[in-house]
Scaffold this motif. Structure first.
Motif, PDB file in Angstrom:
ATOM      1  N   GLY A  17      -4.817  -5.611  10.353  1.00 43.05           N
ATOM      2  CA  GLY A  17      -5.693  -4.502  10.002  1.00 43.05           C
ATOM      3  C   GLY A  17      -4.996  -3.511   9.091  1.00 43.05           C
ATOM      4  N   ALA A  18      -3.734  -3.191   9.420  1.00 47.93           N
ATOM      5  CA  ALA A  18      -2.962  -2.289   8.563  1.00 47.93           C
ATOM      6  C   ALA A  18      -2.705  -2.920   7.200  1.00 47.93           C
ATOM      7  N   PHE A  19      -2.462  -4.212   7.185  1.00 49.44           N
ATOM      8  CA  PHE A  19      -2.262  -4.965   5.939  1.00 49.44           C
ATOM      9  C   PHE A  19      -3.507  -4.824   5.059  1.00 49.44           C
ATOM     10  N   ALA A  20      -4.663  -5.150   5.628  1.00 48.23           N
ATOM     11  CA  ALA A  20      -5.906  -5.106   4.866  1.00 48.23           C
ATOM     12  C   ALA A  20      -6.238  -3.690   4.414  1.00 48.23           C
ATOM     13  N   ASP A  21      -6.012  -2.706   5.266  1.00 49.02           N
ATOM     14  CA  ASP A  21      -6.268  -1.314   4.893  1.00 49.02           C
ATOM     15  C   ASP A  21      -5.413  -0.902   3.707  1.00 49.02           C
ATOM     16  N   ALA A  22      -4.158  -1.349   3.680  1.00 45.88           N
ATOM     17  CA  ALA A  22      -3.252  -0.983   2.588  1.00 45.88           C
ATOM     18  C   ALA A  22      -3.682  -1.628   1.275  1.00 45.88           C
ATOM     19  N   VAL A  23      -4.222  -2.840   1.339  1.00 48.59           N
ATOM     20  CA  VAL A  23      -4.717  -3.496   0.119  1.00 48.59           C
ATOM     21  C   VAL A  23      -5.935  -2.754  -0.418  1.00 48.59           C
ATOM     22  N   GLY A  24      -6.839  -2.402   0.457  1.00 49.43           N
ATOM     23  CA  GLY A  24      -8.017  -1.645   0.051  1.00 49.43           C
ATOM     24  C   GLY A  24      -8.811  -2.353  -1.027  1.00 49.43           C
ATOM     25  N   PRO A  30       3.361   0.773   3.707  1.00 48.40           N
ATOM     26  CA  PRO A  30       4.054   1.388   2.574  1.00 48.40           C
ATOM     27  C   PRO A  30       4.382   0.422   1.446  1.00 48.40           C
ATOM     28  N   ALA A  31       4.885  -0.752   1.771  1.00 48.36           N
ATOM     29  CA  ALA A  31       5.255  -1.707   0.724  1.00 48.36           C
ATOM     30  C   ALA A  31       4.027  -2.180  -0.044  1.00 48.36           C
ATOM     31  N   ILE A  32       2.930  -2.448   0.664  1.00 54.35           N
ATOM     32  CA  ILE A  32       1.724  -2.917  -0.016  1.00 54.35           C
ATOM     33  C   ILE A  32       1.122  -1.808  -0.867  1.00 54.35           C
ATOM     34  N   ARG A  33       1.100  -0.586  -0.359  1.00 53.17           N
ATOM     35  CA  ARG A  33       0.526   0.512  -1.147  1.00 53.17           C
ATOM     36  C   ARG A  33       1.333   0.755  -2.416  1.00 53.17           C
TER      37      ARG A  33
END
Length: 352
Positions: free
Chosen positions: A157-164, A110-113
């Motif tokens: 993985g969740a970090f990288a997915d949020a960066v996209g 959430p924070a990264i998105r």
């Protein structure tokens, strides 16, 4: 380990709020200096953020995103309401400049998105810090991290997915490699840590617009930079864009450039970034092992920019968020908590 200069890393600030609520929250911040949160949760665990964030123009010469909902921005709003206009003007030296977002340990998405959406709207580059490696900080002020290898793989993985596909710079795991080199991290964890870091670089570089910099400490910590080269490569430096220096520390720009050039010369010309958030007056001297922890008399350093004038230095960045405590020393709150009085001092002593 007495006598060893250390860096300490900070988690992100507390839960970002919609701007409509910023003034009310800022009043609470001003009434309780040093609090980012009164809870007992670990300082690396901020809460979720709303998806919306208004754009704020970055300073000239900087391509990086400025978070309009930072603790510094909310503090400026609070002081303006209280009539502390001169203090608010000084603190704008922090609030109106880009700083790295330290992704939360429980769920970085959430924070990264939220930040990625704001950066995209502003046409700017997002600066992020990934700081959740298992056995983090050798159990000291910023202890914590993922519960194990599987948990870390899921988190990154969740970090990288949020960066996209967002344009992003990621500073990967401050302290992780230097703590292997200095022996602070037990040898039993070295192989796993290096493998996890290498996997993290691989995963992050699958994102087409993400640059990754592995942390390499600073010259006062590991005096012989050649000791870092092999473990940096084992941690994935070959795939990374480069390495980071001086995260959360106070070494001068010149020292960082010289140190980085030595590593680069032994690392096939890899580039690097330098944290200049609090190095305007250099390090505190004569204080031994505690020189890194909320040292008095420090100042903001070179403003974030990719115009460094040095072909090896990709950027000067504010990776450490100025005004967040290094830990409960010299009257400061827990590591990573917002400390307005310290922030004001950094801003007041800044040369620009």
């Amino acid at each position: 380990m007495p006598g060893r200069p250390r860096t300490r890393r900070r988690p992100p600030p507390g839960r970002p709020r919609p701007l409509a609520a910023a003034l009310g929250l800022a009043l609470l911040l001003a009434a309780a200096p040093g609090c980012g949160s009164g809870e007992s949760a670990p300082p690396h665990a901020p809460a979720e953020a709303p998806p919306e964030a208004s754009a704020q123009a970055p300073p000239a010469g900087s391509p990086y995103w400025v978070d309009p909902e930072s603790d510094a921005a909310r503090q400026v709003a609070a002081w303006e309401v209280q009539g502390r206009d001169s203090d608010a003007r000084l603190l704008r030296r922090i609030s109106e400049r880009p700083m790295a977002l330290w992704a939360p340990g429980h769920d970085p998405g959430p924070a990264i998105r939220r930040a990625a959406k704001g950066a995209e709207a502003a046409g700017r580059v997002l600066v992020l810090t990934a700081y959740n490696i298992p056995h983090r900080d050798c159990g000291r002020h910023s202890a914590g991290g993922a519960a194990g290898a599987t948990a870390y793989r899921n988190w990154i993985g969740a970090f990288a997915d949020a960066v996209g596909d967002a344009r992003a710079v990621v500073v990967l795991e401050p302290d992780a490699v230097p703590h292997i080199v200095d022996g602070c991290t037990p040898a039993a964890h070295h192989e796993e840590r290096l493998r996890l870091l290498s996997e993290a670089v691989t995963r992050l570089k699958r994102n087409r617009n993400t640059k990754v910099y592995l942390d390499a400490g600073h010259p006062a910590w590991i005096p012989d930079p050649m000791k870092l080269v092999e473990p940096l490569y084992q941690a994935g430096l070959g795939q990374a864009d480069g390495f980071s220096l001086n995260v959360s520390n106070f070494q001068p720009d010149t020292a960082g450039r010289e140190y980085g050039a030595r590593i680069s010369g032994a690392a096939h010309g890899k580039h690097f970034v330098i944290d200049t958030s609090r190095n305007g007056e250099g390090p505190l001297t004569g204080d031994g092992d505690e020189a890194w922890c909320n040292p008095p008399g420090r100042a903001l350093g070179t403003a974030p920019t990719d115009r460094t004038g040095d072909p090896l230095v990709d950027a000067y960045l504010w990776i450490k968020r100025p005004g967040e405590s290094d830990g409960p020393c010299r009257g400061g709150p827990a590591a990573g908590r917002w400390w307005p009085d310290y922030a004001l001092g950094l801003a007041a002593r800044a040369k620009e």
